[in-house]
Design a protein around this motif. Structure first.
Motif, PDB file in Angstrom:
ATOM      1  N   MET A 188       0.853  -1.168   0.000  1.00 48.55           N
ATOM      2  CA  MET A 188       0.000   0.000   0.000  1.00 48.55           C
ATOM      3  C   MET A 188       0.899   1.231   0.000  1.00 48.55           C
ATOM      4  SD  MET A 188      -2.879   1.075   2.782  1.00 48.55           S
ATOM      5  CE  MET A 188      -3.963  -0.213   2.236  1.00 48.55           C
ATOM      6  N   LEU A 189       0.594   2.156  -0.887  1.00 48.84           N
ATOM      7  CA  LEU A 189       1.358   3.386  -1.011  1.00 48.84           C
ATOM      8  C   LEU A 189       0.472   4.549  -0.594  1.00 48.84           C
ATOM      9  CD1 LEU A 189       4.068   4.572  -1.973  1.00 48.84           C
ATOM     10  CD2 LEU A 189       3.099   4.672  -4.275  1.00 48.84           C
ATOM     11  N   VAL A 190       0.949   5.369   0.348  1.00 51.00           N
ATOM     12  CA  VAL A 190       0.170   6.489   0.883  1.00 51.00           C
ATOM     13  C   VAL A 190       0.762   7.795   0.372  1.00 51.00           C
ATOM     14  CG1 VAL A 190      -0.684   7.625   2.968  1.00 51.00           C
ATOM     15  CG2 VAL A 190      -0.409   5.134   2.933  1.00 51.00           C
ATOM     16  N   LEU A 191      -0.074   8.590  -0.287  1.00 48.07           N
ATOM     17  CA  LEU A 191       0.354   9.851  -0.892  1.00 48.07           C
ATOM     18  C   LEU A 191      -0.130  11.032  -0.064  1.00 48.07           C
ATOM     19  CD1 LEU A 191       0.141   7.613  -3.134  1.00 48.07           C
ATOM     20  CD2 LEU A 191      -0.180   9.479  -4.724  1.00 48.07           C
ATOM     21  N   PRO A 192       0.758  11.977   0.221  1.00 50.83           N
ATOM     22  CA  PRO A 192       0.371  13.139   1.026  1.00 50.83           C
ATOM     23  C   PRO A 192      -0.379  14.183   0.207  1.00 50.83           C
ATOM     24  CG  PRO A 192       2.655  13.340   0.367  1.00 50.83           C
ATOM     25  CD  PRO A 192       2.176  12.003  -0.139  1.00 50.83           C
ATOM     26  N   GLY A 193      -1.029  15.087   0.905  1.00 52.41           N
ATOM     27  CA  GLY A 193      -1.707  16.211   0.270  1.00 52.41           C
ATOM     28  C   GLY A 193      -0.709  17.271  -0.165  1.00 52.41           C
ATOM     29  N   ARG A 194      -1.218  18.305  -0.819  1.00 52.89           N
ATOM     30  CA  ARG A 194      -0.361  19.375  -1.318  1.00 52.89           C
ATOM     31  C   ARG A 194       0.412  20.049  -0.181  1.00 52.89           C
ATOM     32  NH1 ARG A 194       0.085  22.525  -6.086  1.00 52.89           N
ATOM     33  NH2 ARG A 194       1.136  24.460  -5.596  1.00 52.89           N
ATOM     34  N   SER A 225      -6.214  14.225   0.213  1.00 46.81           N
ATOM     35  CA  SER A 225      -6.502  15.449  -0.525  1.00 46.81           C
ATOM     36  C   SER A 225      -5.917  15.377  -1.940  1.00 46.81           C
ATOM     37  CB  SER A 225      -5.967  16.643   0.260  1.00 46.81           C
ATOM     38  OG  SER A 225      -6.452  17.851  -0.259  1.00 46.81           O
ATOM     39  N   LEU A 226      -4.987  16.243  -2.281  1.00 45.24           N
ATOM     40  CA  LEU A 226      -4.403  16.240  -3.620  1.00 45.24           C
ATOM     41  C   LEU A 226      -3.699  14.922  -3.912  1.00 45.24           C
ATOM     42  CD1 LEU A 226      -3.922  17.836  -6.218  1.00 45.24           C
ATOM     43  CD2 LEU A 226      -1.795  18.656  -5.203  1.00 45.24           C
ATOM     44  N   GLY A 227      -3.196  14.265  -2.878  1.00 42.93           N
ATOM     45  CA  GLY A 227      -2.596  12.945  -3.070  1.00 42.93           C
ATOM     46  C   GLY A 227      -3.614  11.952  -3.605  1.00 42.93           C
ATOM     47  N   GLY A 228      -4.864  12.107  -3.222  1.00 42.51           N
ATOM     48  CA  GLY A 228      -5.928  11.255  -3.747  1.00 42.51           C
ATOM     49  C   GLY A 228      -6.170  11.491  -5.220  1.00 42.51           C
ATOM     50  N   SER A 229      -6.057  12.744  -5.649  1.00 43.28           N
ATOM     51  CA  SER A 229      -6.208  13.060  -7.072  1.00 43.28           C
ATOM     52  C   SER A 229      -5.062  12.456  -7.883  1.00 43.28           C
ATOM     53  CB  SER A 229      -6.244  14.574  -7.278  1.00 43.28           C
ATOM     54  OG  SER A 229      -7.361  15.131  -6.632  1.00 43.28           O
ATOM     55  N   ILE A 230      -3.878  12.510  -7.335  1.00 43.42           N
ATOM     56  CA  ILE A 230      -2.725  11.901  -8.006  1.00 43.42           C
ATOM     57  C   ILE A 230      -2.913  10.392  -8.072  1.00 43.42           C
ATOM     58  CG2 ILE A 230      -0.236  11.473  -7.842  1.00 43.42           C
ATOM     59  CD1 ILE A 230      -0.055  14.316  -6.544  1.00 43.42           C
ATOM     60  N   ARG A 265       3.386   2.231   2.928  1.00 42.18           N
ATOM     61  CA  ARG A 265       4.673   2.884   2.702  1.00 42.18           C
ATOM     62  C   ARG A 265       4.410   4.331   2.310  1.00 42.18           C
ATOM     63  NH1 ARG A 265       8.992  -0.863   0.964  1.00 42.18           N
ATOM     64  NH2 ARG A 265       9.901   1.036   0.134  1.00 42.18           N
ATOM     65  N   GLY A 266       5.346   5.189   2.673  1.00 46.45           N
ATOM     66  CA  GLY A 266       5.280   6.573   2.223  1.00 46.45           C
ATOM     67  C   GLY A 266       5.705   6.655   0.765  1.00 46.45           C
ATOM     68  N   TRP A 267       5.393   7.740   0.122  1.00 42.19           N
ATOM     69  CA  TRP A 267       5.687   7.830  -1.303  1.00 42.19           C
ATOM     70  C   TRP A 267       7.143   8.143  -1.597  1.00 42.19           C
ATOM     71  CZ3 TRP A 267       3.488  12.464  -4.464  1.00 42.19           C
ATOM     72  CH2 TRP A 267       3.955  13.666  -3.947  1.00 42.19           C
ATOM     73  N   SER A 268       7.896   8.654  -0.637  1.00 39.20           N
ATOM     74  CA  SER A 268       9.342   8.900  -0.768  1.00 39.20           C
ATOM     75  C   SER A 268       9.697   9.891  -1.872  1.00 39.20           C
ATOM     76  CB  SER A 268      10.104   7.587  -1.003  1.00 39.20           C
ATOM     77  OG  SER A 268       9.854   6.675   0.020  1.00 39.20           O
ATOM     78  N   LEU A 269       8.805  10.823  -2.167  1.00 39.92           N
ATOM     79  CA  LEU A 269       9.075  11.801  -3.218  1.00 39.92           C
ATOM     80  C   LEU A 269       9.189  13.224  -2.678  1.00 39.92           C
ATOM     81  CD1 LEU A 269       6.665  10.479  -6.004  1.00 39.92           C
ATOM     82  CD2 LEU A 269       9.154  10.259  -5.911  1.00 39.92           C
ATOM     83  N   GLY A 270       9.345  13.355  -1.371  1.00 44.17           N
ATOM     84  CA  GLY A 270       9.475  14.679  -0.782  1.00 44.17           C
ATOM     85  C   GLY A 270       8.139  15.387  -0.655  1.00 44.17           C
ATOM     86  N   ILE A 271       8.170  16.697  -0.767  1.00 42.09           N
ATOM     87  CA  ILE A 271       6.963  17.505  -0.606  1.00 42.09           C
ATOM     88  C   ILE A 271       6.117  17.445  -1.880  1.00 42.09           C
ATOM     89  CG2 ILE A 271       6.093  19.867  -0.309  1.00 42.09           C
ATOM     90  CD1 ILE A 271       8.513  20.359   1.506  1.00 42.09           C
ATOM     91  N   ASN A 272       4.822  17.269  -1.692  1.00 43.23           N
ATOM     92  CA  ASN A 272       3.883  17.261  -2.804  1.00 43.23           C
ATOM     93  C   ASN A 272       3.675  18.707  -3.248  1.00 43.23           C
ATOM     94  OD1 ASN A 272       1.700  17.191  -4.525  1.00 43.23           O
ATOM     95  ND2 ASN A 272       0.480  15.814  -3.258  1.00 43.23           N
ATOM     96  N   ASP A 273       4.290  19.072  -4.358  1.00 40.77           N
ATOM     97  CA  ASP A 273       4.183  20.441  -4.841  1.00 40.77           C
ATOM     98  C   ASP A 273       3.012  20.636  -5.810  1.00 40.77           C
ATOM     99  OD1 ASP A 273       5.098  19.178  -7.113  1.00 40.77           O
ATOM    100  OD2 ASP A 273       6.981  20.300  -7.227  1.00 40.77           O
ATOM    101  N   GLY A 274       2.250  19.563  -6.057  1.00 37.73           N
ATOM    102  CA  GLY A 274       1.077  19.665  -6.910  1.00 37.73           C
ATOM    103  C   GLY A 274       1.361  19.614  -8.398  1.00 37.73           C
ATOM    104  N   ASP A 275       2.599  19.346  -8.794  1.00 33.02           N
ATOM    105  CA  ASP A 275       2.971  19.298 -10.203  1.00 33.02           C
ATOM    106  C   ASP A 275       2.570  17.940 -10.801  1.00 33.02           C
ATOM    107  OD1 ASP A 275       4.112  19.328 -12.716  1.00 33.02           O
ATOM    108  OD2 ASP A 275       6.130  19.837 -12.007  1.00 33.02           O
ATOM    109  N   PHE A 276       1.343  17.864 -11.312  1.00 32.38           N
ATOM    110  CA  PHE A 276       0.808  16.604 -11.852  1.00 32.38           C
ATOM    111  C   PHE A 276       1.683  16.036 -12.958  1.00 32.38           C
ATOM    112  CE2 PHE A 276      -2.860  16.974  -9.372  1.00 32.38           C
ATOM    113  CZ  PHE A 276      -3.707  15.914  -9.613  1.00 32.38           C
TER     114      PHE A 276
END
Length: 85
Positions: free
Chosen positions: A1-7, A68-73, A29-40
């Protein structure tokens, strides 16, 4: 399971959710991509590749959970590669 953070958030913001999911018997697991800057344009391919690697190692699809935005991604990743997630 991969969990994505919000913006404007990172893996630290998903620790409570991942802890709860772990108590329920999942292996989040965390997504390991740093801060979600919203760049789709950058994030959807990056998350897709990360989920594909996890799926290959696990030998099965990987559920995505997004805040939030992680859900959209997560939704866009699912549309792009439904055999992975």
């Amino acid at each position: 399971m991969l969990v994505l953070p919000g913006r404007s958030a990172d893996d630290l913001s998903t620790v409570p959710l991942r802890s709860y999911l772990q108590l329920l018997g999942h292996a989040p697991r965390g997504w390991s991509l740093g801060i979600n800057d919203g760049d789709f344009r950058r994030l959807v391919p990056a998350v897709t590749a990360h989920a594909a690697r996890l799926a290959e190692r696990a030998g099965r699809t990987i559920p995505l959970v997004g805040q939030s935005l992680g859900g959209s991604i997560a939704r866009e990743v699912g549309r792009a590669r439904p055999v992975v997630v």
